[in-house]
Design a protein around this motif. Structure first.
Motif, PDB file in Angstrom:
ATOM      1  N   GLU A   1       0.834  -1.204   0.000  1.00 50.06           N
ATOM      2  CA  GLU A   1       0.000   0.000   0.000  1.00 50.06           C
ATOM      3  C   GLU A   1       0.865   1.249   0.000  1.00 50.06           C
ATOM      4  N   ARG A   2       1.922   1.242   0.781  1.00 52.75           N
ATOM      5  CA  ARG A   2       2.823   2.400   0.843  1.00 52.75           C
ATOM      6  C   ARG A   2       3.471   2.640  -0.525  1.00 52.75           C
ATOM      7  N   GLU A   3       3.869   1.545  -1.166  1.00 46.74           N
ATOM      8  CA  GLU A   3       4.479   1.665  -2.486  1.00 46.74           C
ATOM      9  C   GLU A   3       3.485   2.277  -3.481  1.00 46.74           C
TER      10      GLU A   3
ATOM     11  N   ARG B   1       1.594   9.505  -5.311  1.00 48.55           N
ATOM     12  CA  ARG B   1       2.115  10.816  -4.904  1.00 48.55           C
ATOM     13  C   ARG B   1       3.091  11.354  -5.955  1.00 48.55           C
ATOM     14  N   ALA B   2       3.967  10.496  -6.453  1.00 51.70           N
ATOM     15  CA  ALA B   2       4.941  10.918  -7.466  1.00 51.70           C
ATOM     16  C   ALA B   2       4.233  11.297  -8.763  1.00 51.70           C
TER      17      ALA B   2
ATOM     18  N   ALA C   1       6.170  18.916  -2.845  1.00 54.32           N
ATOM     19  CA  ALA C   1       5.784  17.783  -2.000  1.00 54.32           C
ATOM     20  C   ALA C   1       4.733  18.207  -0.980  1.00 54.32           C
TER      21      ALA C   1
ATOM     22  N   TYR D   1       0.921   4.207  -2.719  1.00 53.67           N
ATOM     23  CA  TYR D   1       0.702   5.601  -2.337  1.00 53.67           C
ATOM     24  C   TYR D   1       1.869   6.459  -2.811  1.00 53.67           C
ATOM     25  N   ASP D   2       3.080   5.974  -2.624  1.00 48.41           N
ATOM     26  CA  ASP D   2       4.252   6.737  -3.057  1.00 48.41           C
ATOM     27  C   ASP D   2       4.247   6.945  -4.564  1.00 48.41           C
ATOM     28  N   GLU D   3       3.841   5.908  -5.310  1.00 45.66           N
ATOM     29  CA  GLU D   3       3.774   6.066  -6.766  1.00 45.66           C
ATOM     30  C   GLU D   3       2.674   7.054  -7.145  1.00 45.66           C
TER      31      GLU D   3
ATOM     32  N   ASP E   1      11.363  20.837  -7.567  1.00 40.85           N
ATOM     33  CA  ASP E   1      10.347  20.448  -6.594  1.00 40.85           C
ATOM     34  C   ASP E   1      10.328  21.337  -5.358  1.00 40.85           C
TER      35      ASP E   1
ATOM     36  N   ASP F   1       1.062  16.686  -0.801  1.00 37.93           N
ATOM     37  CA  ASP F   1       0.627  16.074   0.454  1.00 37.93           C
ATOM     38  C   ASP F   1      -0.638  16.733   0.983  1.00 37.93           C
TER      39      ASP F   1
END
Length: 164
Positions: free
Chosen positions: A79-81, A87-88, A145, A83-85, A128, A149
């Motif tokens: 799930e974190r992976e 987000r990116a 970021a 979410y990080d993707e 960024d 977020d």
């Protein structure tokens, strides 16, 4: 309501609208990611289930608990992976959006007003870093970021629905 409050509300509304549009666009991509993540998570859960059955055969509560924790950790990592993707991809979409330079200008003005006269405002249009402003011992950071977020945070549980 002060002018700064009205401007803040305006920017928050614009950021929410932009985040909603980005989320709409990202849902299709996130669906593909989530599908892959779901399949990976199911495989991990299935593997953990088999490991759990083996541990149960040994009749140890400790091994069973460890297998459940391992499976849960794998699911959370997947799930974190995802979410990080997401987000990116959202950050990339925001940076590529034609309105991003205008948003940076508005954030620069907001930072200037927040810190007052004499504030040094820097706008990173190509990277960024977003907007940073300093005045004496005070500093305001409005990075890409942080913008992403905040937008995803505003969407709250709706983001988690992408992989459920």
């Amino acid at each position: 309501m002060t002018g700064l409050d009205a401007l803040r509300e305006h920017h928050l509304a614009a950021a929410r609208t932009q985040a909603e549009q980005i989320l709409q666009h990202a849902r299709q991509q996130a669906g593909e990611i989530a599908g892959k993540g779901d399949a990976d998570a199911l495989a991990v859960v299935e593997k953990a289930r088999h490991e759990g059955e083996a541990a149960a055969g040994l009749d140890t509560d400790r091994a069973w608990t460890a297998a459940r924790r391992k499976a849960r950790g794998a699911i959370l990592a997947a799930e974190r992976e995802m979410y990080d993707e997401l987000r990116a991809r959202v950050a990339l979409a925001v940076r590529r959006d034609a309105r991003y330079p205008v948003l940076l200008e508005h954030l620069g003005h907001a930072a200037q007003r927040r810190l007052g006269p004499g504030a040094m405002v820097e706008i990173d249009r190509d990277g960024d870093q977003g907007v940073s402003a300093t005045r004496k011992d005070r500093r305001v950071e409005l990075s890409l970021a942080a913008i992403v977020d905040a937008g995803l945070g505003e969407l709250g549980p709706r983001v988690a629905e992408l992989w459920r």
